[in-house]
Design an enzyme around this catalytic site. Sequence first.
Site, PDB file in Angstrom:
ATOM      1  N   GLU A 171       0.851  -1.192   0.000  1.00  0.00           N
ATOM      2  CA  GLU A 171       0.000   0.000   0.000  1.00  0.00           C
ATOM      3  C   GLU A 171       0.883   1.236   0.000  1.00  0.00           C
ATOM      4  O   GLU A 171       1.915   1.248   0.684  1.00  0.00           O
ATOM      5  CB  GLU A 171      -0.867   0.029   1.253  1.00  0.00           C
ATOM      6  CG  GLU A 171      -1.812  -1.130   1.360  1.00  0.00           C
ATOM      7  CD  GLU A 171      -2.695  -0.984   2.588  1.00  0.00           C
ATOM      8  OE1 GLU A 171      -3.789  -0.433   2.454  1.00  0.00           O
ATOM      9  OE2 GLU A 171      -2.253  -1.391   3.678  1.00  0.00           O
ATOM     10  N   ASP A 177      -3.329  -6.742  11.380  1.00  0.00           N
ATOM     11  CA  ASP A 177      -4.273  -6.035  10.504  1.00  0.00           C
ATOM     12  C   ASP A 177      -4.382  -6.716   9.140  1.00  0.00           C
ATOM     13  O   ASP A 177      -5.472  -6.848   8.602  1.00  0.00           O
ATOM     14  CB  ASP A 177      -3.803  -4.579  10.335  1.00  0.00           C
ATOM     15  CG  ASP A 177      -4.731  -3.758   9.458  1.00  0.00           C
ATOM     16  OD1 ASP A 177      -5.957  -3.851   9.655  1.00  0.00           O
ATOM     17  OD2 ASP A 177      -4.237  -3.025   8.575  1.00  0.00           O
ATOM     18  N   HIS A 207      -6.304 -10.781   5.300  1.00  0.00           N
ATOM     19  CA  HIS A 207      -6.256 -10.790   3.831  1.00  0.00           C
ATOM     20  C   HIS A 207      -5.163 -11.705   3.284  1.00  0.00           C
ATOM     21  O   HIS A 207      -5.381 -12.461   2.346  1.00  0.00           O
ATOM     22  CB  HIS A 207      -6.028  -9.368   3.303  1.00  0.00           C
ATOM     23  CG  HIS A 207      -6.975  -8.352   3.885  1.00  0.00           C
ATOM     24  ND1 HIS A 207      -8.290  -8.626   4.156  1.00  0.00           N
ATOM     25  CD2 HIS A 207      -6.790  -7.050   4.257  1.00  0.00           C
ATOM     26  CE1 HIS A 207      -8.883  -7.549   4.657  1.00  0.00           C
ATOM     27  NE2 HIS A 207      -7.992  -6.580   4.729  1.00  0.00           N
TER      28      HIS A 207
HETATM   29  C1  BG6 Z   1      -8.148  -3.210   5.672  1.00  0.00           C
HETATM   30  C2  BG6 Z   1      -7.011  -2.847   6.586  1.00  0.00           C
HETATM   31  O1  BG6 Z   1      -8.742  -4.403   6.098  1.00  0.00           O
HETATM   32  O2  BG6 Z   1      -7.655  -3.359   4.345  1.00  0.00           O
HETATM   33  C3  BG6 Z   1      -6.330  -1.574   6.099  1.00  0.00           C
HETATM   34  O3  BG6 Z   1      -7.497  -2.656   7.902  1.00  0.00           O
HETATM   35  C4  BG6 Z   1      -5.923  -1.694   4.651  1.00  0.00           C
HETATM   36  O4  BG6 Z   1      -5.199  -1.268   6.908  1.00  0.00           O
HETATM   37  C5  BG6 Z   1      -7.084  -2.200   3.796  1.00  0.00           C
HETATM   38  O5  BG6 Z   1      -5.499  -0.428   4.200  1.00  0.00           O
HETATM   39  C6  BG6 Z   1      -6.622  -2.521   2.383  1.00  0.00           C
HETATM   40  O6  BG6 Z   1      -7.741  -2.840   1.575  1.00  0.00           O
HETATM   41  P1  BG6 Z   1      -7.740  -2.582   0.019  1.00  0.00           P
HETATM   42  O7  BG6 Z   1      -9.024  -3.147  -0.457  1.00  0.00           O
HETATM   43  O8  BG6 Z   1      -7.650  -1.098  -0.170  1.00  0.00           O
HETATM   44  O9  BG6 Z   1      -6.532  -3.288  -0.525  1.00  0.00           O
END
Ligand code: BG6
Length: 476
Positions: free
Chosen positions: A205, A224, A229
């Site tokens: 990110e 987190d 994920h």
């Molecule tokens: C969330 C986390 O579950 O997913 C965040 O708490 C993260 O920290 C986010 O930024 C990322 O999701 P995506 O869909 O933007 O990749």
Amino acid sequence: MHDTLFLFGATGDLAQRYLFPSLLRLLGDGLLPEDFRVRALALSPHDTEKFRDILRPRLEAAMPHASQEDIGNLLSRIDYRSVDLRNAESVAESVKNLVHRTCVSYLAIPPGLYISTCEGLALGGALAAPHRLMLEKPIGSDSDSAEEILQSIGKWIDEDRVFRLDHYLGKAAVQNLMALRFGNTLLEAVWNRNYIASVHILVAESDGVDGRDSYYSRSGALRDMVQSHILQLLCLVAMEPPASLEADRIRDEKVKVLRALRPLDAKHAAKDSVRGRYTAGTINGQPAQAYQPPEGSEAETFVGVTAHIDNWRWAGVPFHLVTGKRLPERTTRIEVNLKPVTHWLFERPDRKSATPNRLTFQLQPQENIQLGLMSSLAGPEWGALELQPLELELSVPTGLHRRIAYERLFLDAFNGNHALFVRDDEVRAAWAWIDSISDAWKAADLPMEPYPAGGWGPQLAHDFLPESIAADAGPE
Ligand code: BG6
């Protein structure tokens, strides 16, 4: 289909940026029941009018193409109640006059409030059949707290009416992993330790911790992102083919992967993992500040960890898992490196410089699949063949936005389909592995490695990165 949504955490960022806009789209597309309504709940002492006034511009910003008619339609279905989630009576009171309908309670609130909120929901009758419960990740912050939540909530509602979200499972590109793996003979044939040398899973990110400090300073990237994920992605890559697409057949296979993860121990902590935190730097030409969590916080913003899956298919194949904030770009990719061919026939390049096949699934920001192949440089006549690496590339036009993932998950929960939700045993198995990592870090006193915002994480972590990225990461 269930027709009433209790949305707890209605004034929060998740609800305002993603959940309400998702409902707006579903409603506009005619996918929600005719008499659908939402009770928005949060601590702020607003009334319904005030809440609608706050939400309207947020909807307009999130969905610039939505018509005023559709926005008005959604707003007219929402009413607001102020509620104290620490107080079960207050929660019970806030839902009571709607529980004659078929209700789904959505908890977009910190997990520390799950038990008291559910106690109140149970008291108010909102967890009895046929009502449903949707819970955001994370379920707790370690095995013990997760167990407490699972057990407490389990007293009030059956597992088959609980929908635990991991919004990555709602992403079309993530679902496509199953289609690609199980819809193609080609992949399954090589999908094992005989042909695969290593797998890298990266969720990078460019955003920082930003306004989420109170949650993040207690969580950090391991809890987190990796616990949820990344482990879900790992499961989809590594699981055995399910016997059918029935929810529990898929979840049975995922949980087997999680249970086969070798716990990290202090002896291997430094070799198999790295943790880091970003310092000040530059990202896309803009200065970015360091992340400074409150005194005593151990929160890391970067994790690299090698997972070993101790089972027949994957013995000896390292899965390098990496996630970080304030990295140079937002990208989620899975890179599968195949082993070299067994006997090399060619002089140019020689065996050592030949590039083994590599399959890369980029899931976001665009979905894209690449296969690296060796191919001959066409020459005018037959001579010693010269090979060059060639990229076969496929761009897949799927919807990737987080909002779209939530649309999908809402519909599945309203319709009672569990395939894209996390079962209680998955939660337990995921935390067991995550706990082994945080325990190993403590026991080994693993240092927090600094990295500049805008870089690819600490230097030590470059071996964990997919090779396509590590090549660019270079020395600090
Ligand atoms: C969330 C986390 O579950 O997913 C965040 O708490 C993260 O920290 C986010 O930024 C990322 O999701 P995506 O869909 O933007 O990749």
